[in-house]
Every structure is written in C-alpha cells, then in structure tokens.
Motif scaffolding. Sequence first.
Motif, PDB file in Angstrom:
ATOM      1  N   LEU A  47      -2.655 -68.070  22.183  1.00 40.05           N
ATOM      2  CA  LEU A  47      -1.304 -67.410  21.907  1.00 40.05           C
ATOM      3  C   LEU A  47      -1.182 -67.663  20.089  1.00 40.05           C
ATOM      4  N   GLY A  48      -1.533 -68.819  19.892  1.00 42.54           N
ATOM      5  CA  GLY A  48      -1.469 -68.795  18.118  1.00 42.54           C
ATOM      6  C   GLY A  48      -2.208 -67.851  17.473  1.00 42.54           C
ATOM      7  N   LEU A  49      -3.609 -67.772  18.130  1.00 43.20           N
ATOM      8  CA  LEU A  49      -4.570 -66.916  17.260  1.00 43.20           C
ATOM      9  C   LEU A  49      -4.012 -65.497  17.218  1.00 43.20           C
ATOM     10  N   GLY A  50      -3.433 -65.074  18.636  1.00 48.92           N
ATOM     11  CA  GLY A  50      -2.988 -63.591  18.585  1.00 48.92           C
ATOM     12  C   GLY A  50      -1.577 -63.356  17.899  1.00 48.92           C
ATOM     13  N   LEU A  55       0.303 -60.470  13.289  1.00 47.34           N
ATOM     14  CA  LEU A  55       0.827 -60.579  11.800  1.00 47.34           C
ATOM     15  C   LEU A  55      -0.038 -59.801  10.904  1.00 47.34           C
ATOM     16  N   TRP A  56      -1.336 -60.208  10.683  1.00 42.70           N
ATOM     17  CA  TRP A  56      -2.279 -59.747   9.754  1.00 42.70           C
ATOM     18  C   TRP A  56      -2.349 -58.060   9.893  1.00 42.70           C
ATOM     19  N   TRP A 144       7.795 -46.281  11.544  1.00 36.22           N
ATOM     20  CA  TRP A 144       7.769 -47.672  11.999  1.00 36.22           C
ATOM     21  C   TRP A 144       7.671 -48.100  13.372  1.00 36.22           C
ATOM     22  N   VAL A 145       8.336 -47.216  14.056  1.00 36.79           N
ATOM     23  CA  VAL A 145       8.015 -47.368  15.756  1.00 36.79           C
ATOM     24  C   VAL A 145       6.679 -47.464  16.101  1.00 36.79           C
ATOM     25  N   ASP A 146       5.773 -46.577  15.551  1.00 29.85           N
ATOM     26  CA  ASP A 146       4.536 -46.341  15.890  1.00 29.85           C
ATOM     27  C   ASP A 146       3.661 -47.659  15.477  1.00 29.85           C
ATOM     28  N   SER A 147       4.002 -47.818  13.952  1.00 28.58           N
ATOM     29  CA  SER A 147       3.536 -49.054  13.538  1.00 28.58           C
ATOM     30  C   SER A 147       3.669 -50.461  14.190  1.00 28.58           C
ATOM     31  N   ALA A 148       5.008 -50.371  14.647  1.00 29.57           N
ATOM     32  CA  ALA A 148       5.507 -51.472  15.734  1.00 29.57           C
ATOM     33  C   ALA A 148       4.611 -51.580  17.304  1.00 29.57           C
ATOM     34  N   LEU A 149       4.438 -50.407  17.466  1.00 27.68           N
ATOM     35  CA  LEU A 149       3.614 -50.505  18.725  1.00 27.68           C
ATOM     36  C   LEU A 149       2.041 -51.089  18.559  1.00 27.68           C
ATOM     37  N   ILE A 150       1.711 -50.610  17.621  1.00 24.82           N
ATOM     38  CA  ILE A 150       0.212 -50.880  17.037  1.00 24.82           C
ATOM     39  C   ILE A 150       0.173 -52.550  16.982  1.00 24.82           C
ATOM     40  N   VAL A 151       1.062 -53.010  16.377  1.00 23.90           N
ATOM     41  CA  VAL A 151       1.269 -54.457  16.210  1.00 23.90           C
ATOM     42  C   VAL A 151       1.273 -54.956  17.515  1.00 23.90           C
ATOM     43  N   ASN A 153       0.654 -53.748  20.430  1.00 25.35           N
ATOM     44  CA  ASN A 153      -0.698 -53.674  21.229  1.00 25.35           C
ATOM     45  C   ASN A 153      -1.691 -54.495  20.917  1.00 25.35           C
ATOM     46  N   HIS A 154      -1.738 -54.992  19.598  1.00 21.66           N
ATOM     47  CA  HIS A 154      -2.844 -55.947  18.954  1.00 21.66           C
ATOM     48  C   HIS A 154      -2.508 -57.393  19.701  1.00 21.66           C
ATOM     49  N   LEU A 155      -0.964 -57.546  19.535  1.00 15.73           N
ATOM     50  CA  LEU A 155      -0.743 -58.824  20.400  1.00 15.73           C
ATOM     51  C   LEU A 155      -1.248 -59.127  21.569  1.00 15.73           C
TER      52      LEU A 155
END
Length: 207
Positions: A47-50, A55-56, A144-151, A153-155
């Motif tokens: 969880l910490g790593l994710g 964030l990166w 910004w919505v698509d960017s938030a979805l990418i972040v 998704n990564h998490l």
Amino acid sequence: MVDLTLAQVLAFNLTLLAAMAAPGPAFLLVLRNSIANGRRAGILTGLGLGLVAALWTAAALAGLAAVFEIVPWLYAAMKTGGALYLMYLAWGMWRGASQPLETQAAHASRRAFTSGIVVNLSNPKSVLFAGAVIVVIFPAGLSWVDSALIVANHLIVEICVYAAMAFGLSGAPARAAYLRLKLWADRIAAGIMGALGLRLLLERDTL
C-alpha cells in the motif's frame, strides 16, 4: 482535448506489470516483509509503495520530469538520499538476521507501510520512467479527469499485485522455509538491497 482509450490503459498496465516484475527494491521489500512478518505487513508495504508510485505518475503527468531536467541538482539530491536509505535498510536487515523473528515482528506492521512509502519516495527515477511511458502511450491534451483515472488505475494495479504477493508469500510453507534459513535469507536480502543502494548512489544519469 483528447479522450483516453481502453487500449492505452491496457498498454500502460502491461508496461507497469513488466516493470514491477523486474527485481528491485520495491519487489524485494514486499517479498521479504510478506515472508518474514506476515500477510498484513506485506499488504501494508504494498500500500505504501503503491501510493507513492501513483504519486510519481501524477507528478510525471504534471511535468515533474521536465523540472528535473531544468534543476538537475534536485534529482541528484533525491537520488542520493534514496540510495543512502536503501543502504540503511540493508544494514538493518543484516543486523536483524541473527535475531529471533518474534523480536522483529513486534513493530513490523507499523514499519511496513512507512518503509514502502520511503523506498518509492526515495527513487526519483520512477518519475523519469513514468514520464517516458506516459509520453509514448498517452496523447498530449488529456483532461484532468483522464489524468486522475490514469493515477487511480496505477494505484489499483500496484495494490492488487503486491496484495497477491503478500497472500502468496505469507503462507505456511514459505514462512516455514524462511524460518529454517532466516540468517542467510536476511543476509542475502540485505546484500541485494545494499548493492541496489550502492548502484543508485554511483550511477551517472544524463537527464
């Protein structure tokens, strides 16, 4: 403004999975914490790593990779701090190798989440990786919505992969094998972690 497509997200996820499968500090930390300290510690580490990995990616989408190119000393300072932290973790693993597992496990869960955060926070190369992947896979002009979805998704990908590792590695067979080989298992893990930190410290990057 351009739209995010499912094909782009799938390509991003496949790239993430390939990167996560490559042995590195994050992979080693989840592996070691899951086997040594149990499922909860492994999940909290992941969880910490994710959180920091996502964030990166957010930082890369916001242009932090370009900031590193403009201010290279900031990148160098973060990389040096990260390398020293990995070597500090290695030293702690080496010292604790001869201690009974119960002595180490008392505060393991509390430390697991923090160690996951700091290990990924101390690796600024993740921003460069995320920036390169984003440029190749995603078109410019995302909302910004698509960017938030990418972040997000990564998490989700990071948490799912590391949780699966924690469940698989915290079972009785893996734990029993670890207890039999604890001294050498911890020292090998410490040696690998220390070598990764030293490599990061000595590496010369051209931004």
